[in-house]
Scaffold this motif. Structure first.
Motif, PDB file in Angstrom:
ATOM      1  N   SER A  23      89.452  -0.196  53.090  1.00 45.22           N
ATOM      2  CA  SER A  23      89.140   0.548  51.873  1.00 45.22           C
ATOM      3  C   SER A  23      90.172   0.117  50.827  1.00 45.22           C
ATOM      4  O   SER A  23      91.385   0.147  51.120  1.00 45.22           O
ATOM      5  CB  SER A  23      89.206   2.057  52.129  1.00 45.22           C
ATOM      6  OG  SER A  23      88.530   2.733  51.087  1.00 45.22           O
ATOM      7  N   THR A 118      80.230   9.521  50.408  1.00 46.62           N
ATOM      8  CA  THR A 118      79.280   8.676  49.678  1.00 46.62           C
ATOM      9  C   THR A 118      77.847   8.997  50.068  1.00 46.62           C
ATOM     10  O   THR A 118      76.966   9.145  49.215  1.00 46.62           O
ATOM     11  CB  THR A 118      79.569   7.178  49.958  1.00 46.62           C
ATOM     12  OG1 THR A 118      80.862   6.849  49.437  1.00 46.62           O
ATOM     13  CG2 THR A 118      78.526   6.277  49.322  1.00 46.62           C
ATOM     14  N   ASN A 211      90.208  12.092  41.142  1.00 53.99           N
ATOM     15  CA  ASN A 211      90.200  10.638  41.325  1.00 53.99           C
ATOM     16  C   ASN A 211      90.622   9.881  40.078  1.00 53.99           C
ATOM     17  O   ASN A 211      90.316   8.700  39.915  1.00 53.99           O
ATOM     18  CB  ASN A 211      88.798  10.194  41.774  1.00 53.99           C
ATOM     19  CG  ASN A 211      88.541  10.576  43.213  1.00 53.99           C
ATOM     20  OD1 ASN A 211      89.109   9.984  44.126  1.00 53.99           O
ATOM     21  ND2 ASN A 211      87.731  11.587  43.430  1.00 53.99           N
TER      22      ASN A 211
END
Ligand code: KE4
Length: 427
Positions: A23, A118, A211
């Motif tokens: 990631s 997701t 984020n």
């Protein structure tokens, strides 16, 4: 401890894994050093393969609200694994987890478990598009909802870190259906509804933006989104993959008193195992196959191991834990702010509950444009100085760090002291 060093492992990793990581945010790119390969963890501490110990504020990017190797989770996983790792068939534990989420989150009447955040957000948008018969969605600049095509438009987290908010490989048509506005700018959302009203299926928002660093919602912003989506018969999706069960027993929606139509979960509900969930009004959720026409599926969705870890995690989340998280997080906030005052530094410490960040900018951060005014080079120097002192922070200005119930007063005080030194570092 491994016989190999961090660098040796990274050299090998780069040969067989793109960038050496699975990631991008783990690659430490923005902070200019190589990542640490973690060998083991317990409570609030992690050890890298060279045996160096750190106080951990990444917590696997949010799931580990009770800390690493939390005994009830380890035991639950051990027991579940002994009965078989996956059946591809319904189990009683999945029903229990869905019931628990419905009990704690008033807006959730039904839940579908998936394998990642997701998948949860992808499913939520597909549901909203099917329910409304419309195709457009509104997301916010710096908001990150996972890596599905639909969302990689002006996204946050790793996408922002890499400076490529809109990723290559996304069909133009998808971009056309993803509208963006600045977080906390209700007028901009109103204008988008004025122009595209009959085509907007949903607004998807992180109720606390986590984020782009940590950006709280301005007063009235979330209620304004609730009003606008109701007025235009669009679906309001709260992406609570990060905030769900972190900011309280009902997440951000409980904290701010807003009922979205759909909510996405992840991270904490799996206790560190791969999981995600989408939940909400039965009227919308019942569109999902097999009862409805909206297809969605997953080989390992609701698998016994992740569900066991999630149940153990959620069952242990009580008022005492949230009180402890708040006490630890506010102690850290006071220490960091005292340090900034002592050093006459204008940087912005922003926190909601047990998620926080230190922005290296002089202005309060209410949206991504303001967040991106931060001095990311100065952040990198600070990050390296903290790591040197055994404090493991997320390796990007555009991330949140997390306090767990396993952190101790000593951890917090050591971190505050390290922060004082790191703010003065120049190397
Ligand atoms: P996953 O697909 O990574 O499980 O979840 C995506 C996602 C969705 N929504 C929100 C609000 C999220 O924060 C995330 C994932 N968060 C990042 C950290 N900022 C995960 C870390 C990573 O990408 O490795």
């Amino acid at each position: 401890m491994s016989s190999q060093s961090n660098s040796q492992l990274m050299a090998q990793a780069r040969e067989v894994i793109p960038g050496g990581v699975n990631s991008p945010v783990r690659a430490f790119g923005p902070v200019g050093i190589e990542p640490r390969f973690i060998d083991r963890a317990a409570g609030s501490h992690i050890w890298d393969v060279e045996g160096k110990e750190y106080i951990d504020y990444v917590g696997s990017w949010g799931p580990l609200i009770h800390g690493h190797a939390y005994p009830p989770v380890v035991e639950a996983v051990r027991q579940a694994a002994g009965r078989g790792t996956s059946f591809g068939a319904p189990t009683a534990a999945e029903v229990e987890l869905a019931q628990l989420v419905c009990e704690r989150v008033a807006s959730v009447q039904m839940v579908r478990l998936v394998n990642s955040g997701t998948e949860a957000t992808m499913t939520a948008v597909r549901l909203a598009r099917a329910f409304t018969g419309r195709s457009r969605i509104i997301k916010f600049t710096g908001g990150y909802h996972g890596h599905a095509d639909t969302f990689l438009v002006k996204a946050g987290s790793g996408a922002a870190t890499l400076g490529t908010p809109t990723s290559p490989g996304i069909p133009r048509e998808v971009v056309a259906d993803t509208l963006t506005a600045e977080f906390n700018n209700l007028e901009a959302v109103g204008r988008l509804f004025k122009i595209h009203s009959a085509q907007i299926a949903a607004v998807i928002v992180e109720p606390v933006c986590g984020n782009a660093g940590v950006i709280p919602p301005a007063d009235g912003f979330l209620q304004g989104l609730r009003d606008l989506t109701a007025q235009h018969a669009a679906v309001l999706i709260f992406d609570e993959v990060m905030t769900g069960f972190r900011l309280g027993p009902s997440g951000a929606q409980g904290l701010f008193g807003i009922n979205p139509d759909l909510t996405t979960f992840g991270k904490i509900i799996g206790g560190g195992l791969p999981i995600g969930a989408v939940g909400g009004a039965a009227e919308i959720m019942k569109q999902l196959a097999p009862v409805g026409p909206v297809y969605q599926a997953g080989t390992l969705s609701g698998n016994p191991i992740a569900v066991a870890a999630g149940l153990a995690t959620l069952r242990a989340l009580n008022e005492e834990v949230y009180t402890k998280l708040e006490s630890l997080a506010s102690r850290l906030e006071n220490g960091f702010k005292n340090n900034l005052a002592k050093l006459s530094l204008p940087f912005q410490f922003q926190r909601v509950g047990s998620m926080a960040c230190l922005f290296f900018t002089e202005q309060p951060v209410g949206n991504y444009a303001q967040a991106s005014s931060s001095d990311t080079e100065r952040f990198a120097v600070y990050f390296r100085a903290m790591l040197e002192q055994g404090i493991y922070l997320p390796p990007s200005q555009f991330e949140a760090f997390f306090i767990s119930a396993a952190h101790t007063l000593e951890d917090i005080d050591r971190t505050v002291d390290a922060n004082f030194a790191a703010l003065q570092a120049d190397g």
